[in-house]
Design a protein around this motif. Sequence first.
Motif, PDB file in Angstrom:
ATOM      1  N   ALA A  21      30.888  -4.211  34.737  1.00 45.43           N
ATOM      2  CA  ALA A  21      32.117  -4.428  35.511  1.00 45.43           C
ATOM      3  C   ALA A  21      31.884  -4.237  37.008  1.00 45.43           C
ATOM      4  O   ALA A  21      32.526  -4.903  37.833  1.00 45.43           O
ATOM      5  N   LYS A  22      30.977  -3.351  37.381  1.00 44.11           N
ATOM      6  CA  LYS A  22      30.664  -3.130  38.800  1.00 44.11           C
ATOM      7  C   LYS A  22      30.020  -4.359  39.431  1.00 44.11           C
ATOM      8  O   LYS A  22      29.918  -4.465  40.640  1.00 44.11           O
ATOM      9  N   GLY A  23      29.535  -5.246  38.596  1.00 42.78           N
ATOM     10  CA  GLY A  23      28.899  -6.453  39.107  1.00 42.78           C
ATOM     11  C   GLY A  23      27.405  -6.338  39.271  1.00 42.78           C
ATOM     12  O   GLY A  23      26.758  -7.259  39.750  1.00 42.78           O
ATOM     13  N   ASP A  24      26.836  -5.192  38.872  1.00 44.83           N
ATOM     14  CA  ASP A  24      25.394  -5.025  38.985  1.00 44.83           C
ATOM     15  C   ASP A  24      24.652  -5.902  37.979  1.00 44.83           C
ATOM     16  O   ASP A  24      23.503  -6.289  38.206  1.00 44.83           O
ATOM     17  N   TYR A  25      25.302  -6.203  36.884  1.00 45.48           N
ATOM     18  CA  TYR A  25      24.700  -6.983  35.801  1.00 45.48           C
ATOM     19  C   TYR A  25      25.734  -7.977  35.293  1.00 45.48           C
ATOM     20  O   TYR A  25      26.935  -7.707  35.318  1.00 45.48           O
ATOM     21  N   SER A  26      25.246  -9.108  34.793  1.00 46.44           N
ATOM     22  CA  SER A  26      26.171 -10.129  34.312  1.00 46.44           C
ATOM     23  C   SER A  26      26.599  -9.902  32.867  1.00 46.44           C
ATOM     24  O   SER A  26      27.582 -10.478  32.426  1.00 46.44           O
ATOM     25  N   SER A  27      25.841  -9.050  32.143  1.00 46.46           N
ATOM     26  CA  SER A  27      26.181  -8.783  30.745  1.00 46.46           C
ATOM     27  C   SER A  27      25.528  -7.488  30.291  1.00 46.46           C
ATOM     28  O   SER A  27      24.620  -6.976  30.957  1.00 46.46           O
ATOM     29  N   ALA A  28      26.006  -6.983  29.169  1.00 48.78           N
ATOM     30  CA  ALA A  28      25.393  -5.788  28.582  1.00 48.78           C
ATOM     31  C   ALA A  28      23.938  -6.080  28.235  1.00 48.78           C
ATOM     32  O   ALA A  28      23.059  -5.223  28.403  1.00 48.78           O
ATOM     33  N   SER A  29      23.666  -7.280  27.797  1.00 49.27           N
ATOM     34  CA  SER A  29      22.305  -7.671  27.455  1.00 49.27           C
ATOM     35  C   SER A  29      21.392  -7.579  28.674  1.00 49.27           C
ATOM     36  O   SER A  29      20.277  -7.055  28.596  1.00 49.27           O
ATOM     37  N   GLU A  30      21.856  -8.075  29.807  1.00 42.02           N
ATOM     38  CA  GLU A  30      21.046  -8.017  31.033  1.00 42.02           C
ATOM     39  C   GLU A  30      20.790  -6.572  31.445  1.00 42.02           C
ATOM     40  O   GLU A  30      19.686  -6.218  31.858  1.00 42.02           O
ATOM     41  N   TYR A  31      21.795  -5.728  31.321  1.00 40.36           N
ATOM     42  CA  TYR A  31      21.647  -4.306  31.661  1.00 40.36           C
ATOM     43  C   TYR A  31      20.584  -3.655  30.770  1.00 40.36           C
ATOM     44  O   TYR A  31      19.685  -2.965  31.256  1.00 40.36           O
ATOM     45  N   LEU A  32      20.661  -3.881  29.481  1.00 43.72           N
ATOM     46  CA  LEU A  32      19.694  -3.283  28.552  1.00 43.72           C
ATOM     47  C   LEU A  32      18.289  -3.849  28.769  1.00 43.72           C
ATOM     48  O   LEU A  32      17.303  -3.119  28.685  1.00 43.72           O
ATOM     49  N   GLN A  33      18.200  -5.135  29.081  1.00 46.75           N
ATOM     50  CA  GLN A  33      16.894  -5.721  29.381  1.00 46.75           C
ATOM     51  C   GLN A  33      16.271  -5.047  30.593  1.00 46.75           C
ATOM     52  O   GLN A  33      15.071  -4.760  30.611  1.00 46.75           O
ATOM     53  N   GLU A  34      17.071  -4.773  31.615  1.00 49.75           N
ATOM     54  CA  GLU A  34      16.573  -4.105  32.817  1.00 49.75           C
ATOM     55  C   GLU A  34      16.074  -2.699  32.491  1.00 49.75           C
ATOM     56  O   GLU A  34      15.019  -2.274  32.975  1.00 49.75           O
ATOM     57  N   LEU A  35      16.808  -1.960  31.677  1.00 49.26           N
ATOM     58  CA  LEU A  35      16.369  -0.619  31.287  1.00 49.26           C
ATOM     59  C   LEU A  35      15.044  -0.664  30.533  1.00 49.26           C
ATOM     60  O   LEU A  35      14.152   0.154  30.783  1.00 49.26           O
ATOM     61  N   ILE A  36      14.908  -1.609  29.636  1.00 48.95           N
ATOM     62  CA  ILE A  36      13.660  -1.740  28.873  1.00 48.95           C
ATOM     63  C   ILE A  36      12.520  -2.133  29.793  1.00 48.95           C
ATOM     64  O   ILE A  36      11.413  -1.584  29.706  1.00 48.95           O
ATOM     65  N   PHE A  37      12.775  -3.047  30.731  1.00 54.75           N
ATOM     66  CA  PHE A  37      11.752  -3.454  31.680  1.00 54.75           C
ATOM     67  C   PHE A  37      11.280  -2.259  32.512  1.00 54.75           C
ATOM     68  O   PHE A  37      10.084  -2.056  32.712  1.00 54.75           O
ATOM     69  N   GLN A  38      12.232  -1.456  33.007  1.00 53.57           N
ATOM     70  CA  GLN A  38      11.875  -0.278  33.789  1.00 53.57           C
ATOM     71  C   GLN A  38      11.033   0.695  32.967  1.00 53.57           C
ATOM     72  O   GLN A  38      10.073   1.274  33.478  1.00 53.57           O
ATOM     73  N   ASP A  39      11.375   0.863  31.705  1.00 49.65           N
ATOM     74  CA  ASP A  39      10.599   1.758  30.843  1.00 49.65           C
ATOM     75  C   ASP A  39       9.186   1.211  30.630  1.00 49.65           C
ATOM     76  O   ASP A  39       8.217   1.970  30.646  1.00 49.65           O
ATOM     77  N   GLN A  40       9.068  -0.109  30.457  1.00 47.03           N
ATOM     78  CA  GLN A  40       7.741  -0.720  30.311  1.00 47.03           C
ATOM     79  C   GLN A  40       6.900  -0.472  31.560  1.00 47.03           C
ATOM     80  O   GLN A  40       5.723  -0.125  31.460  1.00 47.03           O
ATOM     81  N   GLN A  41       7.503  -0.650  32.727  1.00 53.87           N
ATOM     82  CA  GLN A  41       6.789  -0.420  33.985  1.00 53.87           C
ATOM     83  C   GLN A  41       6.354   1.037  34.086  1.00 53.87           C
ATOM     84  O   GLN A  41       5.226   1.328  34.481  1.00 53.87           O
TER      85      GLN A  41
END
Length: 99
Positions: A21-41
């Motif tokens: 809702a804040k506009g940082d992400y377009s969907s819950a899926s995008e938010y979770l993908q970003e978290l997983i990507f950060q963890d991979q890094q």
Amino acid sequence: MTNIQISLPESMKVFVEEQVAKGDYSSASEYLQELIFQDQQCKGQEGKRTQLITKLQTQGQLNDEEFELIADKLADEFALCVGSNLPVLSDYAVTRSPL
């Protein structure tokens, strides 16, 4: 792309929805993908850091590039823990010189 189904406690679901809702992400899926990507890094960097620390322990020294890599990573991890409102430190804030 493939789908995966996850279960979340209500409080986490609300948190994810707030991030979208804040506009940082377009969907819950995008938010979770970003978290997983950060963890991979993070996991990849942990491996590099472990190798450098092992080298330090066995050889007793790091070259300047290796030292900078570790110092930068520690600064990034610190910033993640305390937030983004940190003052920027100069390169002189970290030194190899004994006190």
